[in-house]
Design a protein around this motif. Sequence first.
Motif, mmCIF file in Angstrom:
data_model
loop_
_atom_site.group_PDB
_atom_site.id
_atom_site.type_symbol
_atom_site.label_atom_id
_atom_site.label_comp_id
_atom_site.label_asym_id
_atom_site.label_seq_id
_atom_site.Cartn_x
_atom_site.Cartn_y
_atom_site.Cartn_z
ATOM 1 N N VAL A 177 10.419 -9.028 -26.276
ATOM 2 C CA VAL A 177 11.421 -8.719 -25.260
ATOM 3 C C VAL A 177 10.738 -8.036 -24.066
ATOM 4 O O VAL A 177 11.022 -8.362 -22.912
ATOM 5 C CB VAL A 177 12.549 -7.845 -25.855
ATOM 6 C CG1 VAL A 177 13.487 -7.350 -24.765
ATOM 7 C CG2 VAL A 177 13.323 -8.626 -26.909
ATOM 8 N N ASN A 178 9.818 -7.120 -24.349
ATOM 9 C CA ASN A 178 9.112 -6.431 -23.261
ATOM 10 C C ASN A 178 8.293 -7.388 -22.413
ATOM 11 O O ASN A 178 8.248 -7.259 -21.190
ATOM 12 C CB ASN A 178 8.215 -5.318 -23.809
ATOM 13 C CG ASN A 178 9.007 -4.119 -24.287
ATOM 14 O OD1 ASN A 178 10.172 -3.958 -23.948
ATOM 15 N ND2 ASN A 178 8.375 -3.280 -25.079
ATOM 16 N N GLN A 179 7.634 -8.346 -23.039
ATOM 17 C CA GLN A 179 6.828 -9.321 -22.287
ATOM 18 C C GLN A 179 7.714 -10.181 -21.381
ATOM 19 O O GLN A 179 7.349 -10.457 -20.242
ATOM 20 C CB GLN A 179 6.029 -10.207 -23.249
ATOM 21 C CG GLN A 179 4.898 -9.480 -23.934
ATOM 22 C CD GLN A 179 4.268 -10.304 -25.048
ATOM 23 O OE1 GLN A 179 4.966 -10.998 -25.810
ATOM 24 N NE2 GLN A 179 2.953 -10.225 -25.156
ATOM 25 N N ILE A 180 8.856 -10.592 -21.895
ATOM 26 C CA ILE A 180 9.785 -11.375 -21.077
ATOM 27 C C ILE A 180 10.263 -10.523 -19.903
ATOM 28 O O ILE A 180 10.304 -10.983 -18.761
ATOM 29 C CB ILE A 180 10.984 -11.874 -21.917
ATOM 30 C CG1 ILE A 180 10.501 -12.858 -22.993
ATOM 31 C CG2 ILE A 180 12.041 -12.542 -21.029
ATOM 32 C CD1 ILE A 180 11.541 -13.185 -24.046
ATOM 33 N N GLY A 181 10.600 -9.273 -20.180
ATOM 34 C CA GLY A 181 11.047 -8.363 -19.133
ATOM 35 C C GLY A 181 10.012 -8.183 -18.044
ATOM 36 O O GLY A 181 10.339 -8.155 -16.854
ATOM 37 N N GLU A 182 8.747 -8.063 -18.426
ATOM 38 C CA GLU A 182 7.671 -7.922 -17.434
ATOM 39 C C GLU A 182 7.574 -9.159 -16.551
ATOM 40 O O GLU A 182 7.424 -9.050 -15.345
ATOM 41 C CB GLU A 182 6.336 -7.673 -18.138
ATOM 42 C CG GLU A 182 6.193 -6.289 -18.713
ATOM 43 C CD GLU A 182 4.938 -6.127 -19.560
ATOM 44 O OE1 GLU A 182 4.038 -7.009 -19.507
ATOM 45 O OE2 GLU A 182 4.853 -5.113 -20.282
ATOM 46 N N ASP B 199 14.466 -4.812 -16.904
ATOM 47 C CA ASP B 199 14.350 -3.822 -17.971
ATOM 48 C C ASP B 199 15.120 -4.328 -19.193
ATOM 49 O O ASP B 199 15.912 -5.265 -19.104
ATOM 50 C CB ASP B 199 14.854 -2.453 -17.513
ATOM 51 C CG ASP B 199 16.313 -2.464 -17.088
ATOM 52 O OD1 ASP B 199 17.150 -3.006 -17.835
ATOM 53 O OD2 ASP B 199 16.613 -1.920 -16.010
ATOM 54 N N SER B 200 14.882 -3.683 -20.327
ATOM 55 C CA SER B 200 15.500 -4.166 -21.567
ATOM 56 C C SER B 200 17.021 -4.029 -21.537
ATOM 57 O O SER B 200 17.724 -4.811 -22.174
ATOM 58 C CB SER B 200 14.917 -3.446 -22.781
ATOM 59 O OG SER B 200 15.191 -2.065 -22.709
ATOM 60 N N GLY B 201 17.548 -3.060 -20.779
ATOM 61 C CA GLY B 201 18.999 -2.912 -20.670
ATOM 62 C C GLY B 201 19.660 -4.094 -19.991
ATOM 63 O O GLY B 201 20.818 -4.404 -20.256
ATOM 64 N N THR C 7 18.431 -7.550 -22.629
ATOM 65 C CA THR C 7 19.021 -7.673 -23.966
ATOM 66 C C THR C 7 20.363 -8.405 -23.966
ATOM 67 O O THR C 7 20.567 -9.315 -24.780
ATOM 68 C CB THR C 7 19.120 -6.294 -24.648
ATOM 69 O OG1 THR C 7 17.791 -5.763 -24.778
ATOM 70 C CG2 THR C 7 19.764 -6.386 -26.013
ATOM 71 N N PRO C 8 21.305 -8.080 -23.055
ATOM 72 C CA PRO C 8 22.560 -8.851 -23.042
ATOM 73 C C PRO C 8 22.339 -10.339 -22.719
ATOM 74 O O PRO C 8 23.041 -11.201 -23.267
ATOM 75 C CB PRO C 8 23.386 -8.181 -21.945
ATOM 76 C CG PRO C 8 22.796 -6.829 -21.760
ATOM 77 C CD PRO C 8 21.353 -6.947 -22.126
ATOM 78 N N LEU C 9 21.368 -10.642 -21.857
ATOM 79 C CA LEU C 9 21.055 -12.049 -21.562
ATOM 80 C C LEU C 9 20.588 -12.758 -22.830
ATOM 81 O O LEU C 9 21.016 -13.877 -23.129
ATOM 82 C CB LEU C 9 19.946 -12.152 -20.509
ATOM 83 C CG LEU C 9 20.300 -11.882 -19.073
ATOM 84 C CD1 LEU C 9 19.032 -11.816 -18.213
ATOM 85 C CD2 LEU C 9 21.223 -12.957 -18.546
#
Length: 146
Positions: A56-61, A66-68, A71-73
């Motif tokens: 999840v962090n790699q996708i966010g970068e 951000d994860s907030g 995450t809903p996506l």
Amino acid sequence: MENQDTPKLGNQICFPLYVIAKEITGMYRPFLDRLDITYSQYLVMMVLWEEEGLTVNQIGEKLYLDSGTLTPLLKRLEAKSFLQRNRKKEDERVVQVFLTQEGKDLQKLACAIPGKMKEKLNFSDEDLLELKMTVDKILNKVENKK
């Protein structure tokens, strides 16, 4: 009397970039509606079509999210059966994201979108390449200022 220090909308680089982003995102809508995904979900899927199994962090970068926000996506895409989130066995705090068969099938349908967008924009390959290079240059400068 007009204050000379007052910023004018027409003199700002941020405003046309904002409008372009909003309008182009809107141009994607009819194509993405057929796939039952939003533009933000499309971005997530493109990242996974390039490389699945990312955290999840790699996708966010990659998406500057951000994860907030992310995450809903991911939850909505998982509810549509396009992806699956799994906790790593070695470290359960880390969540990896994998495509399902439905997500892989969606990729085949999405392959037509870039060509349709190019047609809709009516730009030459050279114009699009030049625009992309300019935007990338701006993004790199902004990133280096952080």
